[in-house]
Structure formats: structure tokens, C-alpha cells
Scaffold this motif. Structure first.
Motif, PDB file in Angstrom:
ATOM      1  N   ASP A 396       0.812  -1.216   0.000  1.00 40.90           N
ATOM      2  CA  ASP A 396       0.000   0.000   0.000  1.00 40.90           C
ATOM      3  C   ASP A 396       0.847   1.270   0.000  1.00 40.90           C
ATOM      4  OD1 ASP A 396      -1.890  -1.928   0.204  1.00 40.90           O
ATOM      5  OD2 ASP A 396      -2.960  -1.034   1.886  1.00 40.90           O
ATOM      6  N   ALA A 400       1.809   2.893  -3.452  1.00 42.69           N
ATOM      7  CA  ALA A 400       1.185   4.198  -3.682  1.00 42.69           C
ATOM      8  C   ALA A 400       2.209   5.231  -4.118  1.00 42.69           C
ATOM      9  CB  ALA A 400       0.482   4.650  -2.398  1.00 42.69           C
ATOM     10  N   GLU A 415      -2.339  17.697  -4.630  1.00 50.07           N
ATOM     11  CA  GLU A 415      -2.138  16.258  -4.900  1.00 50.07           C
ATOM     12  C   GLU A 415      -1.147  15.656  -3.892  1.00 50.07           C
ATOM     13  OE1 GLU A 415      -0.817  16.779  -8.831  1.00 50.07           O
ATOM     14  OE2 GLU A 415      -2.790  16.397  -9.741  1.00 50.07           O
ATOM     15  N   ARG A 418      -2.950  15.147  -0.597  1.00 48.73           N
ATOM     16  CA  ARG A 418      -3.786  13.939  -0.597  1.00 48.73           C
ATOM     17  C   ARG A 418      -2.928  12.686  -0.457  1.00 48.73           C
ATOM     18  NH1 ARG A 418      -6.858  16.662  -4.679  1.00 48.73           N
ATOM     19  NH2 ARG A 418      -5.742  15.480  -6.294  1.00 48.73           N
ATOM     20  N   LEU A 419      -1.776  12.675  -1.122  1.00 54.44           N
ATOM     21  CA  LEU A 419      -0.880  11.519  -0.981  1.00 54.44           C
ATOM     22  C   LEU A 419      -0.405  11.383   0.466  1.00 54.44           C
ATOM     23  CD1 LEU A 419       0.840   9.202  -2.133  1.00 54.44           C
ATOM     24  CD2 LEU A 419       2.617  10.914  -2.633  1.00 54.44           C
ATOM     25  N   GLN A 420      -0.059  12.491   1.084  1.00 51.30           N
ATOM     26  CA  GLN A 420       0.381  12.435   2.481  1.00 51.30           C
ATOM     27  C   GLN A 420      -0.730  11.896   3.384  1.00 51.30           C
ATOM     28  OE1 GLN A 420       1.583  16.614   2.758  1.00 51.30           O
ATOM     29  NE2 GLN A 420       3.709  15.949   3.106  1.00 51.30           N
ATOM     30  N   ASP A 421      -1.956  12.319   3.131  1.00 52.42           N
ATOM     31  CA  ASP A 421      -3.075  11.803   3.926  1.00 52.42           C
ATOM     32  C   ASP A 421      -3.254  10.302   3.716  1.00 52.42           C
ATOM     33  OD1 ASP A 421      -3.497  14.342   4.856  1.00 52.42           O
ATOM     34  OD2 ASP A 421      -5.081  14.809   3.403  1.00 52.42           O
ATOM     35  N   ASP A 422      -3.126   9.864   2.464  1.00 50.31           N
ATOM     36  CA  ASP A 422      -3.270   8.427   2.180  1.00 50.31           C
ATOM     37  C   ASP A 422      -2.154   7.620   2.842  1.00 50.31           C
ATOM     38  OD1 ASP A 422      -5.501   9.022   0.710  1.00 50.31           O
ATOM     39  OD2 ASP A 422      -4.454   8.986  -1.232  1.00 50.31           O
ATOM     40  N   LEU A 423      -0.915   8.109   2.758  1.00 47.70           N
ATOM     41  CA  LEU A 423       0.207   7.393   3.374  1.00 47.70           C
ATOM     42  C   LEU A 423       0.087   7.391   4.898  1.00 47.70           C
ATOM     43  CD1 LEU A 423       3.207   8.634   1.188  1.00 47.70           C
ATOM     44  CD2 LEU A 423       2.049   6.420   1.090  1.00 47.70           C
ATOM     45  N   ALA A 425      -2.668   7.399   6.513  1.00 46.21           N
ATOM     46  CA  ALA A 425      -3.711   6.408   6.832  1.00 46.21           C
ATOM     47  C   ALA A 425      -3.147   4.993   6.770  1.00 46.21           C
ATOM     48  CB  ALA A 425      -4.879   6.560   5.874  1.00 46.21           C
ATOM     49  N   VAL A 426      -2.272   4.721   5.786  1.00 48.95           N
ATOM     50  CA  VAL A 426      -1.653   3.393   5.692  1.00 48.95           C
ATOM     51  C   VAL A 426      -0.786   3.118   6.922  1.00 48.95           C
ATOM     52  CG1 VAL A 426      -0.024   1.984   4.401  1.00 48.95           C
ATOM     53  CG2 VAL A 426      -1.731   3.347   3.182  1.00 48.95           C
TER      54      VAL A 426
END
Length: 580
Positions: A396, A400, A415, A418-423, A425-426
Motif C-alpha cells: 500500500d 502508492a 495532490e 492527498r498523498l500524504q493523507d493516504d500514506l 492512513a496506511v
């Protein structure tokens, strides 16, 4: 008394019926109870002849013991012991008369020789048998307790290692979360920066988690601070602090006293005096055995033991006084007091030692059972959690980063955010991945159990493929199988005649559907009345004891569903396990 007789039968063919203690106890018995009695025989003047007689008798017993050690089978050793003791006891009166004659001392009349021979056979057979039974019981309890202690320590080491490994895994996981969270916050907002984050930091922590999961050790046994392991095994009482003493079985003191002294009393006393002596012994022995067992006395610390010793002294002196009143010389009558008090103290001490060893055995058994329950999880669930966390980072987080770098050659601030938020969350899901992978299935738990016991006994494990599938499909059956196997191995260590056990799991088809049959067998014999307690967990699980010429087994069967499951390749096969 039936237990004593069965124990004597087992001891007579054990190869250690006669020991140093047998020779040692024969000296005071030869100089007191078995001393020559007759008109004109002075015990003080006959002392040198009695000592020389004992030296010859002791040397003969040593010879019998040597032959006993070289016996190749139990019947052969039993024959050597029985024939040797009977021969030594038969020749002892004539040998004693010979040394008395050489010392120019009077000897007992010749018409008493057959009676003296029979008395010697009875007395020496009983005394030596009691000593052999006591020593065999002590040796067996000590050997069993030593084995249980080693098992408990091995389980404690395994449990402590699993706990240390789990602590190290959680510590590494927390470090990974902190480091990656900081790296995500400091992410360079470029495609190259995102690529470096995935290729370096995420990949590094993923590999570190996998490396710890594949490490062979289970953590430092001594802990991070180097403290010694608290294995949870109860420490035995220090025998130097106090001599253990406990009330002996009722009647045992009077029985031994009567067996040793009654033959001589029957030969030297009138019928009326003999009847009075037997009555006095029965009444005095009953009082000494029963009064200390009254509830009001038992509640007082050491009250029962103290009263038993006091009453035994009173009974011993009363028997000696009665003998003097019946015309027995005071020096000879003193043997009655010495014998009764000595037998009482010896019986109480032996009962105390046996009780203490049995208490140690119960405590050790409880510690082993508790440690086996705690050690079920093993380190495999923690390793699986580390692998799951590493896979989460790899698939993940690192994935990502790679996909973002490929799809956003020139990313904008929104962008990247958003990537930082996704990472983030992982990374936040790492604890859930670590805990969610914990599935301590029966194969992992049984493997840990088998590995632990294989260090102390010769263990053979035989599990077919269908049984392995059933263990994965039915978690409740797996848990019950674990309990039966753990209890069976513990009983094997406590009661088996050899340090060897065999575990068998089979999936069998019956008219009522498929069942999983588990059996733990070991060599040895069980008492005819031995059975599972109706209140025990094994009885609740439907287990039963099976006897066979080769040994005894604990067996249970559990109903299965008709479903099957695929078994992981890493659980394929439990080979023959032998101690290192």
C-alpha cells in the motif's frame, strides 16, 4: 496395607531393593531387637560378638545387593533378593551363636534355633521391605519432580522468550510508525521526493519488519535488563530448615513393632503376660494414632505432630515398664521403649518427607499446566503480524508512492497533500494489521508444545493429513485436543516408567460421522483402581484411560463437521521429535 504390599512387590524386582540405607538400619536392629536373649547372656559382654555378627551379615547383604544389580530381568532380580535375604536371615542365628561360643559366652538353647530362624526371616523381610519401599518412593518422587521442574523451566523459558519477542516486535512497529509519520510530514513535494520516500524509507522499514519476523531467536531469555527469568516454578522447601514430620498411617507403628518384637515375646513370656502386652500395645497404639487426629488438635500449628511424639514416648516407656513388671531385665526391657519410639519417629519422618515431595509434585504439576496454557500462542502469531505489517507497507505505501510518481510527473500541492493523507492512513493501519494477523491456530500451538516436551522426554508425534485439516477447520476441537495432549504428556512425565511418550492424532470415520481421535501413550502400569476423576476436565472432555501390555494411554475423540480446508504448506509434517 494393600498399597504397601504392591509397592514391596514392585521394589523387590527393581534392582535397588538393598541399598546403603538397608545396611545402615541393620546395625541398630542387630544390636537391639535382634540381640541374643537367654539365660546367662549379658548384652554388654555380648556386644563385640553382636558387632562382628552384624559385620558378617552386612557383608552378606552387600553381596546380595551386588548380585541384584547384575540381574538382567525383573524375575531374576526378585529371585536373587528373596533367596539372598532368606539365606542370610537363616544363617544369622547360627553365625551369632558361633561368635558367642568363640567369645566364651553362653548361647541360647539349641531347641530355640528353628524358632529364631523363622523370627529372623520374618523380621528382616519386613524391615528391609519397608526400607526399600520408602526409598523407592522417595527416589521416584524426586525423579518425577526433577523432570517436572525441567519441563516447567523449559515452558517458562519459551513463554518468556515469546513475551520478549512480542515486546521487541511492538517496539519496532512503533519505531516504524514514528519514523514514517515524520518522513511523510517532511515529504519533498516532487515526483523524485515521493519516489525516494517509497524506495528508501518505506522499503527499509518493510524489510526490517520482515527481518525480525524471520529471525530464528525468540528474544533475549534474560530480558532487556539482564534480569534472571522468573519461571514461576514454586521453589521447594529447604530441607535444612526443619525436618519434615507428619502423622504416619494409623496402625503402621504398632504393626512394625509387633512384627519385630512379638516373636521374641512369644518365646520368652507366658500366655497371660503376652496377652497383656498385646492389649497394652493395641490400646497405646490406638491412642497415639487417633488422639492427634482430633479436629481441635489438628487446628493448632504442629499440635498433632507434637502430641503424636509425646504419646509415642509415653507408650514406649509404658511398654518398657510393663516388661520390667513381668520380670524382664531392665536393659532388655529398654529395647521396647527404644524400638517403639524409634519406629514412631522414623514413620513420622518418612511420612513427612513423602508428603512434602507429593506437595512439591502437585505444585510443579500445576505450574506446568499453567505454563502450557500460557505458552499456547508461541511466537508465530507475532511473526505473522510483522509479516502482515511489512506487506501493508510494501503493497500500500510503497506501491502508492510508485504509482503517484508515475502518474504525477509534476504534482501540485493539493495532490501531494492527498498523498500524504493516504500514506498517513496506511501507516496508521499498521497496528491493526499487526494484531489482525494473530491467529494462534492449533498446529502452531501444538508445535510449540511438542518442541518444549521434546527437550526432556523422547517424544514421537504421528499426525495424519486429515487430522491437520481438521485442526484448522474446527478451532474448538483444536483447543480440546491441545488440553488432552498437554494433560497426557504431563501424566507421562509423572507416572511413566521411561522418559518416552507417543502422541497420535487420527481422523476416523464412524457411523455418527467423522471424529478426531487423539491418544497420548507411554510405557508403564497404572494402579488397578486408577481412573479419571468425574470432576476433572479430562472426564468432561470424554477422555478415558486405556491399559495395554505395552503401557497406558489417555484417549479422547471429538466430533467433526464434514467440511475440509486447505492446509498451509508450512504446517505440512511433524516429524519424529527426539530430545537433543
Amino acid at each position: 496395607m494393600r498399597n504397601l504390599a504392591r509397592a514391596a512387590v514392585r521394589a523387590v524386582g527393581s534392582g535397588r531393593f538393598l541399598t546403603f540405607w538397608s545396611i545402615g538400619v541393620s546395625l541398630p536392629l542387630s544390636l537391639s531387637v535382634m540381640a541374643p536373649v537367654g539365660d546367662g547372656i549379658e548384652p554388654q559382654a555380648a556386644l563385640p560378638a553382636m558387632v562382628v555378627t552384624w559385620l558378617c551379615f552386612g557383608a552378606a547383604l552387600v553381596g546380595v545387593a551386588t548380585l541384584e544389580r547384575h540381574g538382567r530381568s525383573r524375575p531374576q532380580r526378585a529371585a536373587i533378593v528373596i533367596a539372598g535375604i532368606a539365606l542370610c536371615a537363616t544363617l544369622r542365628p547360627a553365625l551369632q551363636d558361633g561368635w558367642l561360643h568363640l567369645s566364651a559366652l553362653p548361647t541360647p538353647s539349641a531347641d530355640q534355633l528353628p524358632y529364631r530362624i523363622a523370627t529372623n526371616i520374618v523380621v528382616w523381610a519386613m524391615v528391609l521391605s519397608i526400607i526399600a519401599v520408602l526409598e523407592s518412593s522417595l527416589r521416584s518422587l524426586r525423579r518425577t519432580n526433577a523432570l517436572l521442574r525441567s519441563v516447567a523451566q523449559e515452558l517458562a523459558r519459551a513463554q518468556h522468550g515469546a513475551q520478549a519477542f512480542a515486546t521487541a516486535a511492538r517496539k519496532l512497529l512503533d519505531q516504524a510508525r514514528s519514523a514514517l509519520a515524520a518522513a511523510i510530514l517532511d515529504l519533498e513535494p516532487t515526483s523524485a521526493g515521493v519516489r525516494r520516500l517509497g524506495a528508501e524509507q518505506v522499503r527499509e522499514w518493510s524489510h526490517r519488519l520482515v527481518a525480525l519476523a524471520e529471525a530464528k531467536g525468540a528474544g533475549t531469555p534474560g530480558g532487556t535488563d539482564g534480569d534472571p527469568i522468573d519461571d514461576g516454578v514454586p521453589a521447594p522447601h529447604n530441607p535444612r530448615r526443619q525436618l519434615p514430620f507428619r502423622l504416619p498411617p494409623p496402625g503402621i507403628v504398632a504393626l512394625v513393632y509387633a512384627a519385630c518384637l512379638l516373636p521374641y515375646a512369644a518365646r520368652t513370656q507366658t500366655s497371660l503376660d503376652l496377652l497383656v502386652g498385646i492389649t497394652a500395645l493395641a490400646v497405646g497404639g490406638a491412642l497415639a494414632d487417633l488422639l492427634p487426629r482430633r479436629r481441635a488438635i489438628v487446628r493448632v500449628p504442629h499440635g498433632a505432630s507434637s502430641l503424636f511424639v509425646m504419646l509415642s514416648c509415653v507408650v514406649g516407656f509404658a511398654l518398657a515398664a510393663l516388661a520390667v513388671a513381668q520380670g524382664v531385665p531392665p536393659f532388655v526391657a529398654a529395647v521396647s521403649a527404644i524400638a517403639y519410639i524409634g519406629f514412631a519417629l522414623a514413620a513420622g519422618s518418612c511420612a513427612g518427607v513423602l508428603h512434602r515431595l507429593r506437595c512439591d509434585q502437585r505444585r510443579l504439576s500445576s505450574a506446568v499446566a499453567h505454563a502450557q496454557r500460557l505458552a499456547r500462542a508461541d511466537t508465530r502469531p507475532v511473526r505473522e503480524g510483522l509479516r502482515a505489517a511489512a506487506e501493508l507497507l510494501h503493497a500500500d505505501a510503497q506501491g502508492a508512492c510508485v504509482m503517484f510518481a508515475l502518474s504525477h510527473p509534476a504534482p501540485g500541492p493539493e495532490e501531494v497533500r492527498r498523498l500524504q493523507d493516504d500514506l498517513a492512513a496506511v501507516v496508521g493501519r499498521l497496528p491493526d494489521a499487526f494484531v489482525g494477523a494473530h491467529d494462534p491456530g492449533a498446529p502452531a500451538s501444538l508445535t510449540a508444545l511438542f518442541d518444549t516436551w521434546a527437550h526432556v522426554i523422547d517424544l514421537v508425534v504421528d499426525i495424519d493429513d486429515d487430522a491437520r485439516e481438521a485442526l484448522h477447520v474446527s478451532p474448538w476441537v483444536s483447543r480440546d485436543c491441545y488440553e488432552v495432549i498437554a494433560e497426557g504428556l504431563l501424566n507421562s512425565a509423572k507416572h511413566a516408567s521411561e522418559r518416552r511418550a507417543e502422541v497420535s492424532l487420527r481422523r476416523v470415520t464412524t457411523g455418527a460421522g467423522p471424529r478426531l481421535r487423539v491418544r497420548v501413550s507411554s510405557p508403564g502400569t497404572a494402579a488397578p483402581a486408577a481412573r479419571l476423576r468425574t470432576s476433572s476436565r479430562m472426564h468432561e472432555l470424554g477422555a478415558r484411560l486405556l491399559r495395554s501390555p505395552d503401557g497406558i494411554a489417555l484417549e479422547a475423540g471429538f466430533a467433526l463437521t464434514a467440511d475440509t480446508a486447505v492446509v498451509s504448506a508450512e504446517h505440512r509434517g511433524w516429524p519424529h521429535v527426539s530430545p537433543p
